[in-house]
Design an enzyme around this catalytic site. Structure first.
Site, PDB file in Angstrom:
ATOM      1  N   GLU A  99     -18.988   3.752  -7.293  1.00  0.00           N
ATOM      2  CA  GLU A  99     -17.910   4.620  -6.797  1.00  0.00           C
ATOM      3  C   GLU A  99     -17.617   5.723  -7.820  1.00  0.00           C
ATOM      4  OE1 GLU A  99     -16.282   5.614  -4.480  1.00  0.00           O
ATOM      5  OE2 GLU A  99     -15.463   4.095  -3.169  1.00  0.00           O
ATOM      6  N   ASP A 100     -17.135   6.834  -7.343  1.00  0.00           N
ATOM      7  CA  ASP A 100     -16.673   7.878  -8.264  1.00  0.00           C
ATOM      8  C   ASP A 100     -15.267   7.556  -8.761  1.00  0.00           C
ATOM      9  OD1 ASP A 100     -15.847   8.209  -5.663  1.00  0.00           O
ATOM     10  OD2 ASP A 100     -15.824  10.395  -5.734  1.00  0.00           O
ATOM     11  N   ASP A 103      -8.788   4.457  -6.483  1.00  0.00           N
ATOM     12  CA  ASP A 103      -7.431   4.992  -6.502  1.00  0.00           C
ATOM     13  C   ASP A 103      -6.482   3.915  -5.962  1.00  0.00           C
ATOM     14  OD1 ASP A 103      -5.244   6.643  -6.493  1.00  0.00           O
ATOM     15  OD2 ASP A 103      -6.103   8.196  -5.246  1.00  0.00           O
ATOM     16  N   THR A 104      -6.191   3.932  -4.667  1.00  0.00           N
ATOM     17  CA  THR A 104      -5.364   2.862  -4.102  1.00  0.00           C
ATOM     18  C   THR A 104      -6.133   1.543  -4.043  1.00  0.00           C
ATOM     19  OG1 THR A 104      -6.082   3.310  -1.848  1.00  0.00           O
ATOM     20  CG2 THR A 104      -4.139   4.504  -2.623  1.00  0.00           C
ATOM     21  N   GLY A 105      -7.456   1.638  -3.991  1.00  0.00           N
ATOM     22  CA  GLY A 105      -8.297   0.442  -3.851  1.00  0.00           C
ATOM     23  C   GLY A 105      -8.578   0.092  -2.396  1.00  0.00           C
ATOM     24  N   LEU A 108     -12.383   0.403  -1.276  1.00  0.00           N
ATOM     25  CA  LEU A 108     -13.223  -0.676  -1.801  1.00  0.00           C
ATOM     26  C   LEU A 108     -12.866  -2.015  -1.186  1.00  0.00           C
ATOM     27  CD1 LEU A 108     -13.906  -0.142  -5.586  1.00  0.00           C
ATOM     28  CD2 LEU A 108     -15.528  -0.267  -3.708  1.00  0.00           C
ATOM     29  N   ASP A 159     -14.169  16.116  -4.513  1.00  0.00           N
ATOM     30  CA  ASP A 159     -13.897  17.375  -3.817  1.00  0.00           C
ATOM     31  C   ASP A 159     -12.415  17.646  -3.623  1.00  0.00           C
ATOM     32  OD1 ASP A 159     -13.638  15.220  -1.858  1.00  0.00           O
ATOM     33  OD2 ASP A 159     -13.447  16.818  -0.378  1.00  0.00           O
ATOM     34  N   ARG A 165     -17.568  19.849  -5.428  1.00  0.00           N
ATOM     35  CA  ARG A 165     -18.332  18.633  -5.719  1.00  0.00           C
ATOM     36  C   ARG A 165     -19.438  18.885  -6.741  1.00  0.00           C
ATOM     37  NH1 ARG A 165     -17.126  14.438  -2.042  1.00  0.00           N
ATOM     38  NH2 ARG A 165     -16.584  15.097   0.064  1.00  0.00           N
TER      39      ARG A 165
END
Ligand code: PRP
Length: 181
Positions: A99-100, A103-105, A108, A159, A165
């Site tokens: 993953e890049d 954040d919130t998860g 994933l 982005d 990007r």
């Protein structure tokens, strides 16, 4: 959209490359003798995948998983759908999700729940950036490049409305530059 000239650099190309070299060495060591599949979560992780896989000194398989969050804007909705599935089964294989950013998860969490039903031997998570301050669901990150503050970051795959990007570094727009233009 703010002008790229007002971007603050968070991680330069050189700093990113050095961190990935270390992550690659750790992954190489930890997966010795195992069949490893790197699953690149599209789109944002594609530059990270490209650099990381070349920092891993063993044979790996590469797969791509397209996911899309419903809803526009810069906030995760948690409603995710698979837009491009893996090309091959992962049963009894070791999977490392690439993953890049986490954040919130929520993205994933959805991917983990989905891929777990396919019975891989293991599923790990490798993210270039981790933003734990925003986490809404628990996900266990195994490899993390950098822990970042609560900036909306762009570049190196990430982005803003599909732009930026291809920047070779990671940056963010200071809050005072947003909303202008
Ligand atoms: C980004 C990123 C992660 C996700 C993380 O993807 O690549 O997949 O958001 O956010 P979360 O932890 O809050 O779920 P995005 O939906 O922006 O798609 P993209 O990778 O195609 O840009």
């Amino acid at each position: 959209m703010p002008n790229a000239e007002s971007l603050e650099v968070l991680y330069s190309e050189k700093v990113i490359a050095e961190r990935i070299r270390i992550l690659g060495a750790e992954i190489t060591q930890n997966y010795q003798g195992k069949e490893l599949i790197l699953v690149c979560v599209l789109k944002g992780a594609f530059p990270f995948l490209a650099d990381l896989c070349r920092a891993i000194d063993m044979d790996v398989r590469i797969e791509f998983l397209g996911v899309s969050s419903y809803g526009a804007g810069t906030k995760s909705t948690g409603v995710v759908r698979i837009t491009q599935d893996l090309a091959h089964p992962i049963k009894d294989k070791h999977v490392l999700l690439i993953e890049d950013i986490v954040d919130t998860g929520l993205t994933l969490r959805y991917i983990l729940d989905n891929l777990t039903t396919r019975n891989p031997s293991s599923i790990g998570i490798c993210t270039l950036l981790d933003k734990p301050a925003n986490r809404r669901v628990e996900v266990e990150v195994d490899y993390s490049g950098f822990t970042i503050p609560d900036h909306f970051v762009i570049g190196y795959g990430m982005d803003l409305a599909e732009s930026y990007r291809n920047l070779p570094y990671i940056g963010y727009f200071p809050p005072e530059t947003l909303g202008k233009d």
